[in-house]
Write a protein that holds these residues in place. Structure first.
Motif, PDB file in Angstrom:
ATOM      1  N   SER A  25      39.590  79.234  57.514  1.00 16.03           N
ATOM      2  CA  SER A  25      40.538  80.605  57.552  1.00 16.03           C
ATOM      3  C   SER A  25      41.973  80.262  56.728  1.00 16.03           C
ATOM      4  O   SER A  25      42.307  80.664  55.999  1.00 16.03           O
ATOM      5  CB  SER A  25      40.914  81.076  58.828  1.00 16.03           C
ATOM      6  N   ARG A  28      40.569  79.220  52.767  1.00 16.65           N
ATOM      7  CA  ARG A  28      39.274  80.096  52.070  1.00 16.65           C
ATOM      8  C   ARG A  28      39.886  80.131  50.672  1.00 16.65           C
ATOM      9  O   ARG A  28      38.832  80.027  49.961  1.00 16.65           O
ATOM     10  CB  ARG A  28      39.215  81.288  52.776  1.00 16.65           C
ATOM     11  N   TYR A 165      31.395  91.024  51.249  1.00 15.58           N
ATOM     12  CA  TYR A 165      30.572  90.068  51.730  1.00 15.58           C
ATOM     13  C   TYR A 165      29.021  90.385  51.838  1.00 15.58           C
ATOM     14  O   TYR A 165      28.200  89.756  51.655  1.00 15.58           O
ATOM     15  CB  TYR A 165      30.937  89.184  53.024  1.00 15.58           C
ATOM     16  N   ASN A 183      31.086  84.942  57.408  1.00 17.60           N
ATOM     17  CA  ASN A 183      32.284  85.634  57.272  1.00 17.60           C
ATOM     18  C   ASN A 183      32.369  87.006  57.838  1.00 17.60           C
ATOM     19  O   ASN A 183      33.410  87.493  58.453  1.00 17.60           O
ATOM     20  CB  ASN A 183      32.710  85.772  55.831  1.00 17.60           C
TER      21      ASN A 183
END
Length: 227
Positions: A25, A28, A165, A183
């Motif tokens: 996180s 990223r 995603y 994700n």
């Protein structure tokens, strides 16, 4: 006794998983930059060599030269010179970012990468989506949808990020499909949709168990900790 062993195992798995999630996180964008370099390094400019159309070759060569100039000696530049170089590259790309096909895809991808380097996430998102939409059948499309997911998260648009995603993961040959799906599960988990998160984690384990992939391993760990 067995219950205690199971409990300890879950605590250990949870600790590893949480550390990994925090790292991912926090980093990223940096991970995305590395991923972009790796993918483009593999794909390179091979598409140029197989295209016979002279106009297309000319436009792709122009984008290649813009990219070459942009990355040349970039590590030795001052912050001020870097900003100037970014601006010059984006200006040079203007004639190409409105085009469709591989030209539009390549130019918007480069523009998105430059915007990402500037941490201009709003424009990076625009460019990445345009790149994917310009040529949805190219290898660039899933990469750009994935990138769009990352910058959407940076903008706090988690629901949109999950959609991008998923769009990336829908490409059967996308090399980072497991990460994209992970994700999605992570976003669902953060939002409180534990059942939805578990469903996606299970999908990763079931669909990609035959490959030695870190995201499959992490998904399996998440399923254990979320029981």
């Amino acid at each position: 006794m067995s219950d205690n062993v199971i409990s300890l195992k879950k605590e250990k798995e949870a600790g590893v998983s949480q550390k990994m999630e925090k790292f991912l996180s926090k980093n990223r964008v940096a991970i995305l930059c590395v991923f972009i370099v790796l993918v483009l390094g593999v794909a390179g400019f091979c598409v140029y060599s197989i295209i016979k159309d002279s106009t297309l070759k000319k436009e792709l060569n122009a984008i290649y030269l813009i990219e070459k100039e942009y990355v040349a000696n970039s590590e030795d530049l001052s912050e001020e010179d870097t900003v100037k170089k970014q601006g010059a590259a984006l200006e040079a790309l203007l004639p190409y970012v409105s085009k469709k096909g591989i030209v539009g895809a390549r130019s918007n991808l480069l523009a998105g990468d430059i915007a990402l380097a500037k941490q201009d996430f709003a424009n990076a998102l625009t460019y990445y989506v345009q790149a994917a939409d310009a040529d949805k059948k190219s290898y660039i499309a899933p990469l750009c949808y994935y990138n769009a997911g990352v910058v959407s998260e940076e903008l706090g648009k988690n629901e949109e990020a999950a959609g991008y995603y998923q769009a990336a993961a829908d490409y059967a040959d996308f090399v980072n499909a497991t990460h994209a799906l992970f994700n999605i599960a992570r976003i669902k988990e953060i939002s409180g949709d534990t059942a939805g998160a578990k469903e996606v984690y299970q999908k990763i384990v079931d669909s990609y168990s035959e490959i030695n992939d870190e995201w499959v391993k992490l998904s399996n760990t998440k399923l254990i900790t979320l029981e």
